[in-house]
Every structure is written in structure tokens, then in C-alpha cells.
Design a protein around this motif. Structure first.
Motif, PDB file in Angstrom:
ATOM      1  N   UNK A   1      30.295  -2.314  28.920  1.00 39.87           N
ATOM      2  CA  UNK A   1      28.772  -2.014  27.900  1.00 39.87           C
ATOM      3  C   UNK A   1      27.962  -2.446  29.743  1.00 39.87           C
ATOM      4  N   UNK A   2      28.095  -3.758  29.090  1.00 42.29           N
ATOM      5  CA  UNK A   2      27.550  -4.569  30.502  1.00 42.29           C
ATOM      6  C   UNK A   2      27.634  -4.472  31.569  1.00 42.29           C
ATOM      7  N   UNK A   3      28.868  -3.655  32.053  1.00 41.38           N
ATOM      8  CA  UNK A   3      29.026  -4.046  33.713  1.00 41.38           C
ATOM      9  C   UNK A   3      28.487  -2.560  33.936  1.00 41.38           C
ATOM     10  N   UNK A   4      28.279  -1.766  33.165  1.00 37.96           N
ATOM     11  CA  UNK A   4      27.764  -0.299  33.715  1.00 37.96           C
ATOM     12  C   UNK A   4      25.434  -0.848  33.536  1.00 37.96           C
ATOM     13  N   UNK A   5      25.263  -1.681  33.145  1.00 40.64           N
ATOM     14  CA  UNK A   5      24.131  -1.937  33.423  1.00 40.64           C
ATOM     15  C   UNK A   5      24.182  -2.369  34.525  1.00 40.64           C
ATOM     16  N   UNK A   6      24.753  -3.979  35.146  1.00 40.04           N
ATOM     17  CA  UNK A   6      24.780  -4.425  36.308  1.00 40.04           C
ATOM     18  C   UNK A   6      24.913  -3.109  37.254  1.00 40.04           C
ATOM     19  N   UNK A   7      25.781  -2.141  37.181  1.00 38.88           N
ATOM     20  CA  UNK A   7      25.774  -1.249  38.164  1.00 38.88           C
ATOM     21  C   UNK A   7      25.042  -0.934  37.856  1.00 38.88           C
ATOM     22  N   UNK A   8      24.174  -0.413  36.970  1.00 34.19           N
ATOM     23  CA  UNK A   8      22.616   0.792  36.912  1.00 34.19           C
ATOM     24  C   UNK A   8      21.713  -0.425  37.795  1.00 34.19           C
ATOM     25  N   UNK A   9      21.529  -1.315  37.784  1.00 32.70           N
ATOM     26  CA  UNK A   9      20.592  -2.027  37.927  1.00 32.70           C
ATOM     27  C   UNK A   9      20.836  -2.218  40.055  1.00 32.70           C
ATOM     28  N   UNK A  10      22.294  -2.740  39.915  1.00 37.19           N
ATOM     29  CA  UNK A  10      22.331  -3.083  41.394  1.00 37.19           C
ATOM     30  C   UNK A  10      22.876  -1.655  42.528  1.00 37.19           C
ATOM     31  N   UNK A  11      23.282  -1.148  41.435  1.00 36.20           N
ATOM     32  CA  UNK A  11      23.013   0.636  42.542  1.00 36.20           C
ATOM     33  C   UNK A  11      21.751   0.442  43.540  1.00 36.20           C
ATOM     34  N   UNK A  12      20.818   0.664  42.580  1.00 43.67           N
ATOM     35  CA  UNK A  12      19.357  -0.038  43.434  1.00 43.67           C
ATOM     36  C   UNK A  12      18.739  -0.945  44.604  1.00 43.67           C
ATOM     37  N   UNK A  13      19.614  -1.260  44.242  1.00 43.09           N
ATOM     38  CA  UNK A  13      20.015  -3.332  44.931  1.00 43.09           C
ATOM     39  C   UNK A  13      18.610  -4.105  44.629  1.00 43.09           C
ATOM     40  N   UNK A  14      18.895  -3.805  42.999  1.00 44.42           N
ATOM     41  CA  UNK A  14      18.123  -4.916  41.671  1.00 44.42           C
ATOM     42  C   UNK A  14      19.796  -5.586  41.412  1.00 44.42           C
ATOM     43  N   UNK A  15      19.234  -7.382  41.683  1.00 44.20           N
ATOM     44  CA  UNK A  15      20.467  -8.076  40.824  1.00 44.20           C
ATOM     45  C   UNK A  15      19.787  -9.134  39.693  1.00 44.20           C
ATOM     46  N   UNK A  16      20.401  -7.828  38.453  1.00 40.78           N
ATOM     47  CA  UNK A  16      19.951  -8.920  37.204  1.00 40.78           C
ATOM     48  C   UNK A  16      20.814 -10.555  37.768  1.00 40.78           C
ATOM     49  N   UNK A  17      20.400 -11.132  36.509  1.00 39.92           N
ATOM     50  CA  UNK A  17      20.695 -12.535  35.873  1.00 39.92           C
ATOM     51  C   UNK A  17      21.144 -12.506  35.105  1.00 39.92           C
ATOM     52  N   UNK A  18      21.914 -13.097  34.259  1.00 39.92           N
ATOM     53  CA  UNK A  18      21.362 -14.442  32.559  1.00 39.92           C
ATOM     54  C   UNK A  18      21.451 -15.466  32.310  1.00 39.92           C
TER      55      UNK A  18
END
Ligand code: SF4
Length: 462
Positions: A349-366
Motif C-alpha cells: 500500500x505504501x509503495x503504491x502511494x510512493x509511486x503515485x507521487x514519485x511518478x509526478x516528480x514529487x519525493x515524499x519523506x516519512x
């Protein structure tokens, strides 16, 4: 599984690509550490920089439950080195847990060490009291109360609104103790300003600027609770933004300005940018739809998850994708009774979220979830999430960044084991050391160029 040592060593063996420093750091962040009285500070009168309680409690007990650690605060952070695991220098934010199998104590010679299951596993360094903490504002308030510094001194953390307008069980995020933390400090008679005056903030920054001659502080973060109506006559963008405006007018370009706020409409985000903010953190908290709705009922009701995500993407058009860095609270995905029951599902699940944002060039952090006992999720899950989840998240995060050709987000100092200074998660410790932080879109890295090795820590002798 037997002892905590066995758990840690098993994970080190199974996930050799994750630095062993990060395994210990995640375990300390999720489960906390006990402090022997020999390792406590003398508060603001001593030589060690004490824990400032900069926004949440980040403890596993309430102040009355912490015993002497509530009266003589532990250090803000500790640095681990050496020991039988030959640890490279690792900066860890302090989360107190008197029942933890980890313990910091001084030996007979006064040298501080970290003990796990009774065995010494690392030398411990503690941050020196910064000179600017020894001075007070003209009204007598301490710099630590108005403008504490964290992340080994590079980040000035300006929680200018110490409570949240999401209030009570139907609105507060279920893992957040901001309102309780405010109440407990008030009850203990500690100074803990609810809404910080902009002039006080400027005065505290002047003191920091004057005495921080090595320019170790390189960024500030404006943050606090959500504002659903108004504070001091201002809406959320205006309230947090007006501090940035005042700071940038008084100290143009001295620090990199960051704001942690809700995911706001694009016009509000533009106001942050116009005020001089360089990095925007519209935190998405937890990816899974059901868990977001359950854990963030206020945000779901006032904004809604889909709109929240849309606004994060929109804000990239204002700040540039690299300078939009949404946080999530790593571990709450596995909190009972609603969370995932397997590490596989939680990571997927978390990886799905990371891929969503990173596919737009946005790098989340935690940040690593600390199950504070006065929150609903902390109460139900005093052990936090399984350590394996945290270790596999580090792996998944790095892999997803690689998949999208991204590097570590700007503003977190140098990456890599032995170099990272970001203390509330080991995502920077687990990235390759030779990676250079992307300076795209005008945002500079804000850590000391030479990492913690360039900053003196107090001798481990106390
Ligand atoms: S919005 Fe949620 S996480 Fe943020 S301060 Fe309020 S309750 Fe805490």
C-alpha cells in the motif's frame, strides 16, 4: 522470537542492503529508549542541549510517567558510533520509553553508552548546549521555547501554533498528540506558548543568528496545528505565511524557509511562495483510503483524501515538484484494530502511494511513528509497528526513488550512513552516501556540508 537483540540481528541478516545503523535507528525511533539518571541533562542550565518538545511529545509515556526524565530532560538527540556493530555516526531523535530494552547510561568512567538487553552496543555522543540557548528574549522567554533547533542544529523548528483546530476524537488525527502535549506542558507549569508572537520569533532568530557563528542553522520550518477557521484573524495560509514574510524581510536569504501546512488550494499555496517560502510540506499522512478516512477524520471531512492529493499535485506547479515534500507517518499502516495485518500488505500500500507521487516528480519523506500513549492509535499499539515493516519500507523507498530516477529530497542535509543528520527517520541514512542531493528548482540542501563529522558533539563523558 526471543530477545530484541535477536530480532535486530535477524533483520540485519535478512536485509543486508539496509545499513545496520538504520536498523537500530528505526528501532529506537519506533520503540524509544530509557535513560539512566547518569545520562540526563541539566536542562537549560547545563552543557547538554535538552529535549525541547518542539511539537509532539514523541515519548512513550506522559510527563508524570517519565520520572526523573521529566524533571531533568534527556538530550534532544543522541549520536551512536562504534561498538560491536561498528556503527558509523548516526543521529537519532530522543523518544523516551522507561520500559525500553535500549538504555543510555554512563559507565564508571562517566562515558555514555547505549545498551541493548544489558549489553553495550554503541558509544553515545550528545549535542552541546548551543550558545544561543544561553540567552533569553527581552521578555525573559528562552530561545529554546520560541525557536528550538533540531536535526543536529541545522533546522530551526518554529511551531508557531501549538495546538490544532481539529479537536477531539471526531477530528484529531488518531496518531497525533499535539493538543495533549500542549495540555501536559501547561499542567506541568512549563512555558509553552500557544500562539507565538511574530516579534518574539524575530527576536529569537536574531539571537540565533548572532551566536550561530558557524552558520550551522541553515533552515527554518514554520508549522503547527491545522487552522480550519482563523487564528489571530488570519486563515491558515496567511497565518503561517506572515511569519515567513517577516523573517524574509528581516533576514533575507539567511535560512531556507519551509512550511508544513495542510494541502491548501493553489491560490493559498501561491501566497506561501510569494511570502518567500521555498519548500512546502503538505503531508499526506497515510496512503490507504480507508485508513486515511479513519485516522484523519478532520482532514477527510474538511478537505477529503482525493482533493488533498489533487492539491499536492497542484502545489508542484507553484513550488516545483522537487520542493513539494509531503510527509507520511510510517508505521500507522499496521496499527490495530484497522491497519494491515501483514507487512507485505502494508508495504504494498505504501509503495503504491510512493509511486503515485514519485511518478509526478514529487519525493515524499516519512517520519517514524512514535505511538504516544495519549493518542488512540498509540494506546492500542504501545509497541508501534513491527521493525520489519520499517526496514522493508527503507528498501521500498529507495527502490521507488531509483525506479523514477529521483534523488533524496532537498533540504535534508547529506544522505548516507555516517553522514545523515535527519534524526526522526532513517530514510536519509539508508540512501547511498555518494548521491548528491538534487539542488533543482532553487532549493539548496540545508544540512552542514560535511555532515555530523563537521559538528562537534559534547564529549561522551558527562
Ligand atoms: S492536522 Fe492532524 S497531525 Fe496535524 S496537528 Fe492537527 S491533529 Fe495533528
Amino acid at each position: 522470537m526471543g530477545s530484541r537483540t535477536a530480532l535486530v540481528e535477524d533483520l540485519m541478516e535478512r536485509f543486508p542492503q539496509v545499513p545496520r545503523e538504520a536498523v537500530f535507528k528505526e528501532d529506537l525511533l519506533r520503540g524509544g529508549v530509557a535513560f539512566d539518571r547518569s545520562a540526563l541533562s541539566d536542562n537549560e542550565g547545563g552543557d547538554v542541549k535538552p529535549k525541547s518538545y518542539f511539537i509532539f511529545s514523541f515519548d512513550h509515556g506522559t510527563l508524570p510517567e517519565l520520572g526523573e526524565a521529566a524533571l531533568r530532560r534527556p538530550p534532544e538527540e543522541i549520536i551512536l558510533t562504534g561498538g560491536p556493530y561498528d556503527l558509523r555516526r548516526t543521529v537519532v531523535s530522543v523518544r523516551v520509553n522507561p520500559a525500553s530494552p535500549y538504555r543510555v547510561a554512563a559507565d564508571e568512567e562517566g562515558l555514555l553508552g547505549l545498551y541493548l538487553d544489558g549489553k553495550r552496543i554503541a558509544d553515545v555522543g550528545v549535542p552541546p548546549m548551543p550558545e544561543y540557548y544561553r540567552h533569553t528574549l527581552s521578555n525573559g522567554k528562552s530561545v529554546m521555547e520560541v525557536a528550538p533547533t533540531i536535526q543536529w542544529g541545522y533546522l530551526i523548528y518554529l511551531t508557531v501554533f501549538r495546538v490544532c483546530q481539529y479537536f477531539g476524537a471526531k477530528e484529531e488525527c488518531q496518531y497525533c498528540d499535539i493538543n495533549h502535549n500542549w495540555r501536559q506542558h501547561k499542567a506541568a507549569g512549563r512555558p509553552y506558548t500557544g500562539v507565538k508572537d511574530v516579534d518574539e520569533v524575530l527576536e529569537a532568530l536574531e539571537i540565533i543568528d548572532r551566536y550561530d557563528t558557524q552558520k550551522a542553522s541553515t533552515a527554518y520550518t514554520l508549522t503547527g496545528g491545522a487552522i480550519t477557521s482563523k487564528v489571530a484573524g488570519r486563515d491558515e495560509a496567511d497565518f503561517y505565511g506572515h511569519y515567513a514574510k517577516a523573517i524574509e524581510e528581516r533576514f533575507p536569504g539567511r535560512w531556507i524557509g519551509k512550511v508544513v501546512a495542510q494541502a491548501l488550494p493553489k491560490a493559498d499555496v501561491q501566497r506561501f511562495k510569494d511570502y518567500g517560502v521555498q519548500i512546502y510540506h503538505p503531508n499526506f499522512e497515510v496512503w490507504d483510503r480507508r485508513l486515511f478516512e479513519l485516522y484523519c477524520p478532520g482532514k477527510e471531512r474538511y478537505v477529503g483524501r482525493d482533493e488533498w492529493h489533487r492539491r499536492i499535485l497542484d502545489s508542484a506547479e507553484v513550488f516545483g515538484a522537487r520542493n513539494v515534500i509531503p510527509n507520511f507517518v510510517a508505521g500507522v499502516e499496521m496499527a490495530e484494530p484497522f491497519g494491515f495485518t501483514s507487512v507485505d500488505e502494508a508495504i504494498a500500500s505504501t509503495t503504491e502511494g510512493l509511486r503515485f507521487f514519485m511518478s509526478h516528480g514529487i519525493t515524499p519523506r516519512f517520519t517514524t511513528w512514535c505511538p504516544e500513549p495519549t493518542t488512540p492509535l498509540g494506546k492500542a499499539n504501545p509497541q508501534g509497528a513491527p521493525l520489519e515493516y520499517h526496514i522493508r519500507l527503507l528498501q521500498a523507498y529507495r527502490q521507488t526513488m531509483d525506479d523514477f530516477g529521483l534523488s533524496s529530497p532537498p533540504g535534508y542535509g547529506p544522505p548516507g550512513p555516517g553522514r545523515a543528520v535527519f534524526s526522526v527517520s532513517s530514510f536519509m541514512d539508508s540512501l547511498p552516501a555518494d548521491e548528491t542531493a538534487d539542488e533543482a528548482a532553487g532549493a539548496a540542501t540545508d544540512g552542514p556540508a560535511d555532515g555530523p563529522a563537521g559538528r562537534p558533539e559534547v564529549s561522551a563523558r558527562v
